[in-house]
Design an enzyme around this catalytic site. Structure first.
Site, PDB file in Angstrom:
ATOM      1  N   SER A  50       0.882  -1.270  -0.114  1.00  0.00           N
ATOM      2  CA  SER A  50       0.068   0.043   0.147  1.00  0.00           C
ATOM      3  C   SER A  50       0.863   1.084   0.144  1.00  0.00           C
ATOM      4  O   SER A  50       1.979   1.262   0.713  1.00  0.00           O
ATOM      5  CB  SER A  50      -0.863  -0.160   1.154  1.00  0.00           C
ATOM      6  OG  SER A  50      -1.529   1.319   1.349  1.00  0.00           O
ATOM      7  N   LYS A 105     -13.284  -4.782   7.492  1.00  0.00           N
ATOM      8  CA  LYS A 105     -14.470  -3.751   7.436  1.00  0.00           C
ATOM      9  C   LYS A 105     -15.745  -4.132   8.313  1.00  0.00           C
ATOM     10  O   LYS A 105     -16.558  -3.255   8.789  1.00  0.00           O
ATOM     11  CB  LYS A 105     -15.050  -3.478   6.126  1.00  0.00           C
ATOM     12  CG  LYS A 105     -13.871  -2.835   5.121  1.00  0.00           C
ATOM     13  CD  LYS A 105     -14.235  -2.524   3.978  1.00  0.00           C
ATOM     14  CE  LYS A 105     -13.045  -1.705   3.225  1.00  0.00           C
ATOM     15  NZ  LYS A 105     -13.954  -1.387   1.715  1.00  0.00           N
ATOM     16  N   ASN A 131     -14.739   1.805   6.937  1.00  0.00           N
ATOM     17  CA  ASN A 131     -13.496   1.886   6.042  1.00  0.00           C
ATOM     18  C   ASN A 131     -12.606   3.112   6.920  1.00  0.00           C
ATOM     19  O   ASN A 131     -11.567   3.278   6.475  1.00  0.00           O
ATOM     20  CB  ASN A 131     -13.564   2.170   4.744  1.00  0.00           C
ATOM     21  CG  ASN A 131     -14.142   3.613   4.495  1.00  0.00           C
ATOM     22  OD1 ASN A 131     -14.761   4.153   5.340  1.00  0.00           O
ATOM     23  ND2 ASN A 131     -14.150   3.965   2.934  1.00  0.00           N
ATOM     24  N   GLY A 142     -23.773  -5.416  -9.866  1.00  0.00           N
ATOM     25  CA  GLY A 142     -23.051  -5.884  -8.994  1.00  0.00           C
ATOM     26  C   GLY A 142     -23.562  -5.957  -7.744  1.00  0.00           C
ATOM     27  O   GLY A 142     -24.531  -5.478  -7.396  1.00  0.00           O
ATOM     28  N   PRO A 154     -27.482 -14.063  -8.754  1.00  0.00           N
ATOM     29  CA  PRO A 154     -28.808 -13.423  -8.557  1.00  0.00           C
ATOM     30  C   PRO A 154     -29.096 -13.299  -7.135  1.00  0.00           C
ATOM     31  O   PRO A 154     -29.546 -12.221  -6.480  1.00  0.00           O
ATOM     32  CB  PRO A 154     -29.890 -13.973  -9.284  1.00  0.00           C
ATOM     33  CG  PRO A 154     -28.976 -14.680 -10.200  1.00  0.00           C
ATOM     34  CD  PRO A 154     -27.752 -15.280  -9.887  1.00  0.00           C
TER      35      PRO A 154
END
Length: 571
Positions: A351, A401, A422, A494, A522
């Site tokens: 990161s 999270k 977050n 999504g 779905p």
């Protein structure tokens, strides 16, 4: 030639940046204001006849300040509109910093004639030039916009009660006065006709005089420009109650984004008085309170937002002015504690977040550090980092999270609805026996007890909301009217964490009905729609574009027929 092409490209880029940063809501306006006028921000005043004189010094200046103040009254030809516009354009070409356009009158320790109409007309030139900030002198507000200084003065000075009760009375009176001023100018702030407001500069029509008309015009027609209400009372001592009244006037009847009061100090104690007056005024917007002179230097250290400074390369513009570097050194020594910030997740070794944040902390001069906390256990993070007294906050990514939430004192409605935290924010609540509390920073050591609170939030949806608001606001009026009549619906493709944030953005932020589609699975789309629908029931959500609470539903596949049926069911 190549140089001309580069300058044109830079100018277009600056215009695009200005348009992109234009706030579309009051919440977004306040957030943008805090970025430029929040704690530990600084500006430098240009005291030159021609901006070109700054060129040799700007590289160093840009390393130390956040905003450049263009003192239009000090320019070689301040009454020449074309020359002033050229000076703004030249400053734009030399620096990318935001510009604070100021016309300082003689009675306010400037050089421009004490003519409100002429001041307003020159301020309008700054608005047309697209500056980010406009200074509006509050001293010219007419009598019906002024507070009852006597009542406020007596409350603050404690003539009718003990010191503690006086402080409470002062704060209540200040809040009431601010609301009164806002109500008197409600038509200006919310529904003024921009053209009429601009014309009113000629005769001060509209109930507020030329300067108030200028402020109203700025809010109605130049939304990218923020307003700084200011007043200067120098050369004599100003009691604390009178200073609090001056802060109230700088709110410009609710139109100002920030306020600035400049006084004179003849002792260090008087530097503390301006700080107390600012707190008593309780404006609800960032407020600058400083004192001139050597004795006033303490006020510059204690004033956290938008402090005027000098640099080694450019001389002081006012008596007692010091550099941002000197101020931050004093703040670190007096009350800025060391803090440790983290990115929590796994895997996160690559990161770039530490490099980004630590560079920013170093640039500002804050004694803070940002590091990586790579772990599979949220419990490990809670015991090692959250419990540490120097914990300052945290960014959270997968897989924590959800798992970090049990270790927090509260979770925002957005994070609850989206199902993910977050960001962890640290705040300090006042303990029952403490008279000190701060919403912007941890209390300094020794000032009184406080309880540390850890709050979880989700910022993904705000990152989606703001560009969408700008895009929707820029549509032609006919298209907006058509959607309002037909109702609005959003399609989210999504069903993962990002899709959840997107659906929340559309339903809560934009008030649109939402159809979620996830062709691969779905069932996940149905689960997202059900979860968010339940969350919306517990929130005071805005109505959808069709006039009722936003509806979230799903479609089994990304085909026209399925989506059409889902849209129909949503409406």
């Amino acid at each position: 030639d190549a140089d001309a092409d580069d300058e044109l490209a830079a100018s277009v880029g600056r215009l695009a940046q200005l348009v992109a940063s234009t706030p579309t809501t009051e919440e977004e306006r306040r957030a943008g204001t805090l970025l430029q006028m929040g704690p530990d921000t600084f500006f430098l005043s240009t005291t030159c006849k021609d901006v070109q004189e700054l060129a040799p010094y700007l590289e160093q200046i840009e390393q130390e300040v956040d905003v450049l103040e263009l003192r239009a009254d000090l320019l070689e030809r301040p009454h020449d509109e074309k020359f002033v516009l050229q000076q703004v354009a030249l400053l734009r070409s030399l620096s990318s910093l935001p510009i604070l356009f100021t016309v300082r009158s003689k009675s306010q320790v400037g050089t421009f004639p004490d003519d409100p109409k002429a001041i307003a007309e020159l301020g309008l030139v700054g608005l047309k030039a697209g500056v980010e900030w406009l200074d509006v002198e509050a001293c010219w507000a007419p009598g019906d916009l002024r507070r009852d200084a006597r009542d406020l003065w007596e409350a603050c000075e404690g003539k009718d009660a003990d010191a503690e009760a006086a402080g409470d009375a002062c704060e209540v009176e200040a809040e009431d006065a601010t609301r009164l001023e806002a109500a008197r100018l409600e038509s200006w702030a919310d529904a003024s006709d921009a053209a009429e407001a601009e014309l009113s500069l000629a005769d001060g029509a509209g109930g507020g005089g030329p300067l108030m008309a200028l402020a109203a015009t700025a809010r109605a027609r130049y939304p990218w420009t923020r307003l700084l209400g200011s007043t200067h009372v120098v050369g004599r001592w100003v009691p604390r109650g009178r200073a609090a009244e001056l802060f109230g006037r700088c709110a410009l009847g609710g139109l100002a984004d920030g306020a600035k009061v400049v006084l004179s100090a003849y002792s260090e104690a008087e530097s503390l008085d301006v700080v107390a007056a600012r707190e008593a005024a309780s404006l609800g917007i960032p407020a600058v309170g400083i004192c001139l002179g050597e004795a006033g230097r303490l006020s510059r250290v204690l004033n956290r937002p938008f402090t005027p400074v000098c640099t080694d390369a450019f001389p002081a513009a006012a008596p007692g002015q010091i550099s941002a570097r000197t101020i931050m050194e004093a703040r670190r020594a007096l009350f800025l504690p060391k803090r440790k910030f983290w990115l929590l997740g796994n895997p996160i070794s690559k990161s770039p977040s530490p490099d980004m944040h630590n560079a920013a902390f170093g640039r500002i001069g804050l004694p803070w550090e940002y590091g990586l906390f790579e772990t599979e256990s949220a419990e490990h993070f809670a015991s090692e980092a959250l419990a540490a007294p120097d914990f300052g906050g945290c960014s959270v990514t997968i897989p924590h999270k959800q798992s970090v939430q049990p270790y927090l004192d509260s979770v925002s409605p957005a994070a609850q609805a989206i199902g993910a935290v977050n960001t962890i924010v640290v705040s300090h609540a006042e303990a029952p026996d403490s008279a000190v509390a701060s919403a912007s920073a941890a209390p300094a050591a020794g000032v009184g007890p406080s309880k540390r609170l850890l709050s979880g939030d989700n910022t993904d949806w705000l990152g989606m909301l703001r560009p969408l608001q700008r895009a929707l606001a820029s549509r032609p009026a006919a298209q907006k009217a058509a959607q309002k009549a037909a109702g609005g619906c959003a399609l989210v493709v999504g069903a993962g964490g990002t899709a959840r944030a997107a659906a929340y953005t559309c339903a809560v932020g934009l008030g649109l009905d939402v159809v979620v589609v996830n062709s691969r699975t779905p069932a996940k789309a149905r689960e997202l729609a059900q979860d968010l629908s339940q969350a919306l029931e517990s929130l005071a959500t805005p109505g959808s574009a069709s006039g009722s609470r936003a509806v979230v539903t799903w479609a089994p596949d990304l085909d026209e027929a399925s989506i059409a049926r889902a849209f129909a069911s949503a409406r």
